[in-house]
Motif scaffolding. Structure first.
Motif, short mmCIF file in Angstrom:
data_model
loop_
_atom_site.label_atom_id
_atom_site.label_comp_id
_atom_site.label_asym_id
_atom_site.label_seq_id
_atom_site.Cartn_x
_atom_site.Cartn_y
_atom_site.Cartn_z
N TYR A 5 0.82 -1.21 0.00
CA TYR A 5 0.00 0.00 0.00
C TYR A 5 0.86 1.26 0.00
O TYR A 5 0.36 2.35 -0.20
CB TYR A 5 -0.99 -0.04 1.17
N GLU A 6 2.15 1.09 0.23
CA GLU A 6 3.08 2.21 0.18
C GLU A 6 3.73 2.35 -1.19
O GLU A 6 4.16 3.42 -1.57
CB GLU A 6 4.16 2.04 1.26
N HIS A 7 3.81 1.25 -1.94
CA HIS A 7 4.45 1.23 -3.25
C HIS A 7 3.49 0.61 -4.27
O HIS A 7 3.36 -0.62 -4.34
CB HIS A 7 5.74 0.43 -3.21
N LEU A 8 2.82 1.44 -5.02
CA LEU A 8 1.82 1.00 -5.99
C LEU A 8 2.38 -0.03 -6.97
O LEU A 8 3.44 0.18 -7.55
CB LEU A 8 1.29 2.21 -6.76
N GLY A 9 1.69 -1.15 -7.13
CA GLY A 9 2.08 -2.18 -8.09
C GLY A 9 3.18 -3.11 -7.63
O GLY A 9 3.68 -3.91 -8.43
N LEU A 10 3.54 -3.07 -6.36
CA LEU A 10 4.63 -3.91 -5.84
C LEU A 10 4.38 -5.39 -6.10
O LEU A 10 5.30 -6.15 -6.37
CB LEU A 10 4.82 -3.64 -4.36
N GLU A 11 3.11 -5.81 -6.05
CA GLU A 11 2.79 -7.22 -6.27
C GLU A 11 3.12 -7.68 -7.69
O GLU A 11 3.28 -8.88 -7.94
CB GLU A 11 1.32 -7.52 -5.92
N LEU A 12 3.23 -6.74 -8.63
CA LEU A 12 3.55 -7.10 -10.01
C LEU A 12 5.04 -7.02 -10.32
O LEU A 12 5.47 -7.36 -11.41
CB LEU A 12 2.78 -6.18 -10.98
N ASP A 13 5.85 -6.60 -9.35
CA ASP A 13 7.29 -6.46 -9.54
C ASP A 13 7.95 -7.85 -9.45
O ASP A 13 7.89 -8.50 -8.42
CB ASP A 13 7.84 -5.55 -8.44
N PRO A 14 8.59 -8.31 -10.55
CA PRO A 14 9.21 -9.64 -10.53
C PRO A 14 10.24 -9.83 -9.41
O PRO A 14 10.42 -10.95 -8.93
CB PRO A 14 9.89 -9.74 -11.91
N SER A 15 10.88 -8.75 -8.95
CA SER A 15 11.85 -8.88 -7.86
C SER A 15 11.18 -9.26 -6.54
O SER A 15 11.85 -9.71 -5.61
CB SER A 15 12.66 -7.59 -7.70
N GLN A 16 9.87 -9.09 -6.46
CA GLN A 16 9.12 -9.43 -5.24
C GLN A 16 8.55 -10.84 -5.28
O GLN A 16 7.92 -11.29 -4.33
CB GLN A 16 7.98 -8.44 -5.03
N ARG A 17 8.76 -11.55 -6.39
CA ARG A 17 8.15 -12.88 -6.57
C ARG A 17 8.54 -13.86 -5.49
O ARG A 17 7.82 -14.80 -5.19
CB ARG A 17 8.52 -13.40 -7.97
N LYS A 18 9.69 -13.62 -4.85
CA LYS A 18 10.15 -14.50 -3.77
C LYS A 18 9.18 -14.49 -2.59
O LYS A 18 9.22 -15.37 -1.74
CB LYS A 18 11.55 -14.09 -3.32
N ASN A 19 8.31 -13.48 -2.53
CA ASN A 19 7.35 -13.36 -1.44
C ASN A 19 6.02 -14.05 -1.73
O ASN A 19 5.08 -13.94 -0.95
CB ASN A 19 7.09 -11.88 -1.14
N PHE A 20 5.94 -14.77 -2.86
CA PHE A 20 4.70 -15.41 -3.28
C PHE A 20 4.88 -16.91 -3.43
O PHE A 20 5.97 -17.39 -3.69
CB PHE A 20 4.24 -14.83 -4.63
N SER A 21 3.79 -17.64 -3.26
CA SER A 21 3.75 -19.08 -3.52
C SER A 21 2.53 -19.34 -4.41
O SER A 21 1.71 -18.45 -4.64
CB SER A 21 3.65 -19.87 -2.21
N ASP A 22 2.43 -20.56 -4.91
CA ASP A 22 1.29 -20.90 -5.77
C ASP A 22 0.00 -20.94 -4.96
O ASP A 22 0.03 -21.25 -3.78
CB ASP A 22 1.53 -22.25 -6.44
N PRO A 23 -1.11 -20.56 -5.56
CA PRO A 23 -1.33 -20.29 -6.98
C PRO A 23 -0.98 -18.87 -7.42
O PRO A 23 -0.83 -18.61 -8.61
CB PRO A 23 -2.82 -20.55 -7.17
N ALA A 24 -0.81 -17.94 -6.50
CA ALA A 24 -0.53 -16.55 -6.86
C ALA A 24 0.75 -16.43 -7.69
O ALA A 24 0.78 -15.72 -8.70
CB ALA A 24 -0.43 -15.67 -5.62
N LYS A 25 1.80 -17.12 -7.30
CA LYS A 25 3.08 -17.03 -8.00
C LYS A 25 2.93 -17.46 -9.46
O LYS A 25 3.46 -16.80 -10.36
CB LYS A 25 4.14 -17.87 -7.30
N SER A 26 2.22 -18.54 -9.71
CA SER A 26 2.03 -19.02 -11.08
C SER A 26 1.30 -17.99 -11.94
O SER A 26 1.68 -17.75 -13.09
CB SER A 26 1.24 -20.33 -11.10
N VAL A 27 0.26 -17.37 -11.39
CA VAL A 27 -0.49 -16.35 -12.13
C VAL A 27 0.41 -15.15 -12.43
O VAL A 27 0.43 -14.65 -13.56
CB VAL A 27 -1.75 -15.90 -11.36
#
Length: 120
Positions: A5-27
């Motif tokens: 909520y402090e950095h718009l679009g952070l969830e779409l930043d590939p460098s942040q992918r380490k913070n995700f697991s499937d199914p979100a990571k796959s999408v």
């Protein structure tokens, strides 16, 4: 969840992918591949904002989180108000290798889930 909520679009930043697991990571990985192919975008850059306009002051003033942990799974409910409209999202997390990873993002208000997107 506050960094999203402090950095718009952070969830779409590939460098942040380490913070995700499937199914979100796959999408998110499929969305990256689609973007790289030049065939367009699959995901809205305002997902964490429930597609609301980015009003940092309003979000900072109204942002509330509620956490619930059940073993190796957790939910963080995020509520905020933008332009008089309340938004409610649910971040689902799983413990993977001792670390909490985001497995899905759901909008209670907008009735969508990241895991339901077909980015192909």
């Amino acid at each position: 969840m506050k960094p999203f909520y402090e950095h718009l679009g952070l969830e779409l930043d590939p460098s942040q992918r380490k913070n995700f697991s499937d199914p979100a990571k796959s999408v998110l990985d499929k969305a990256d591949a689609l973007r790289a192919s030049g065939q367009g975008e699959c995901l809205d850059p305002n997902m964490a904002l429930d597609n609301a306009d980015y009003d940092k002051l309003a979000i900072d003033k109204s942002l509330r989180t509620i956490e619930a942990i059940n073993g190796d799974e957790a939910k963080v409910v995020v509520v905020f108000v933008v332009e008089g409209h309340q938004h409610r999202l649910e971040w689902k997390l799983k413990k993977v290798g001792g670390d909490w990873k985001i497995s899905d993002l759901l909008s209670v208000t907008g009735e969508w889930a990241l895991s339901q997107y077909q980015c192909e």
